[in-house]
Design an enzyme around this catalytic site. Sequence first.
Site, short mmCIF file in Angstrom:
data_model
loop_
_atom_site.label_atom_id
_atom_site.label_comp_id
_atom_site.label_asym_id
_atom_site.label_seq_id
_atom_site.Cartn_x
_atom_site.Cartn_y
_atom_site.Cartn_z
CE LYS A 28 25.32 57.54 44.73
NZ LYS A 28 25.05 56.13 44.38
CE LYS A 61 28.86 56.95 46.38
NZ LYS A 61 28.06 56.02 45.64
C1 PBG Z 1 25.61 52.77 42.64
C2 PBG Z 1 26.86 53.29 43.26
C3 PBG Z 1 27.82 54.17 42.74
C4 PBG Z 1 28.82 54.26 43.68
C5 PBG Z 1 28.45 53.48 44.75
N1 PBG Z 1 27.22 52.90 44.49
C6 PBG Z 1 27.87 54.79 41.41
C7 PBG Z 1 27.12 56.01 41.16
O1 PBG Z 1 26.27 56.45 41.93
O2 PBG Z 1 27.34 56.52 40.07
C8 PBG Z 1 30.07 55.07 43.54
C9 PBG Z 1 31.16 54.65 44.47
C10 PBG Z 1 32.50 55.14 44.15
O3 PBG Z 1 32.72 56.05 43.32
O4 PBG Z 1 33.43 54.61 44.77
N2 PBG Z 1 24.64 53.74 42.41
#
Ligand code: PBG
Length: 341
Positions: A209, A262
């Site tokens: 991620k 992601k």
């Molecule tokens: C929680 C989380 C996030 C997203 C999914 N889980 C936010 C982030 O990491 O800032 C983002 C998902 C999206 O943009 O659709 N940490």
Amino acid sequence: MTLALDRPDAAVAPTIPSRRLRRLRRTAGLRALVRETRLDPSMLVAGLFVQPGAGRRDPIGSMPGVARLSPDTVVEEARRLDALGVGGLILFGLPDAKDGVGSGAWARDGIIQETLARLRDADVALPLIADTCLCEYTDHGHCGPLAQDGSVANDLAITLLAETAVSQAAAGADIVAPSAMMDGQVAAIRAALDAAGHGETAILAYAAKTASAFYGPFRDAADSAPAFGDRRGYQMDPANARESMLEISLDVAEGADAILVKPALPSLDILARAHDRFDLPIGAYQVSGEYASIVAAAQNGWLDRRRALLESTTSIVRAGASFVITYAAAEMAEWLREDPR
Ligand code: PBG
């Protein structure tokens, strides 16, 4: 050499190809016959936002077509998704109150816990996934409690994430999905789940991620933008592909049952590499900014919403994802029913 076009009456030039790939593109039937990648509603996981209250469907400005639901409307939505053949749902919680450590994340009567219990009571058959993170619950918006120097305290965060995962499993989650990018979070969660008697709860690790600009609309929806700084001290640098393999192998070694890449479209090379190297299920998260950019362009008449969503999701699956978390799961499932591809 004279081009055949200049001499329409000339004999066919020997350079004209006999291998003609267009033969199998001529009709819809031929194209369907040789199609390599197909989408099915069962590969789509719907992302849902849930807040306290009842009867709520509050539109999210930055994500047209997506709403903040309440536990009862999540149950309605889950029934609709199940009827459409969608593969699962993942819940994100928007608590009433936030604090420094994010205690709303593991509260027994927290918004996610309450919603999971409602879904279980309603006998929803859809796999239920809980996003396991603290950023929606901390008043500073970071994914764990802060150390003296303002960085996120990793080892404290993973004990709180483990506590959160246990409470989500107890409330009925089939899968917990740690997304905080803390080192050791998967091992801490596996150990805590097992110790609490939740040996059957699976872990979907957000393994690769990145600190992506494409999460902007989500942070607006979840009111979870960091109050200061950014997440680059814990989320990955989008420039690194080899490091994402290392992240995945650590999560696999720590006990992840499936992994997530992601954002999705900016990470197709990571998906392809992960698919070659790892034999567990790999999901991709088509994040809020991927959804919002397509939808906004479609609203302006610049893109065809249906074709752009289906094409990008097909590309994500082609690259190596076996399932896709998306905010367009219901509408894509409807389109796929009308016109399976
Ligand atoms: C929680 C989380 C996030 C997203 C999914 N889980 C936010 C982030 O990491 O800032 C983002 C998902 C999206 O943009 O659709 N940490």
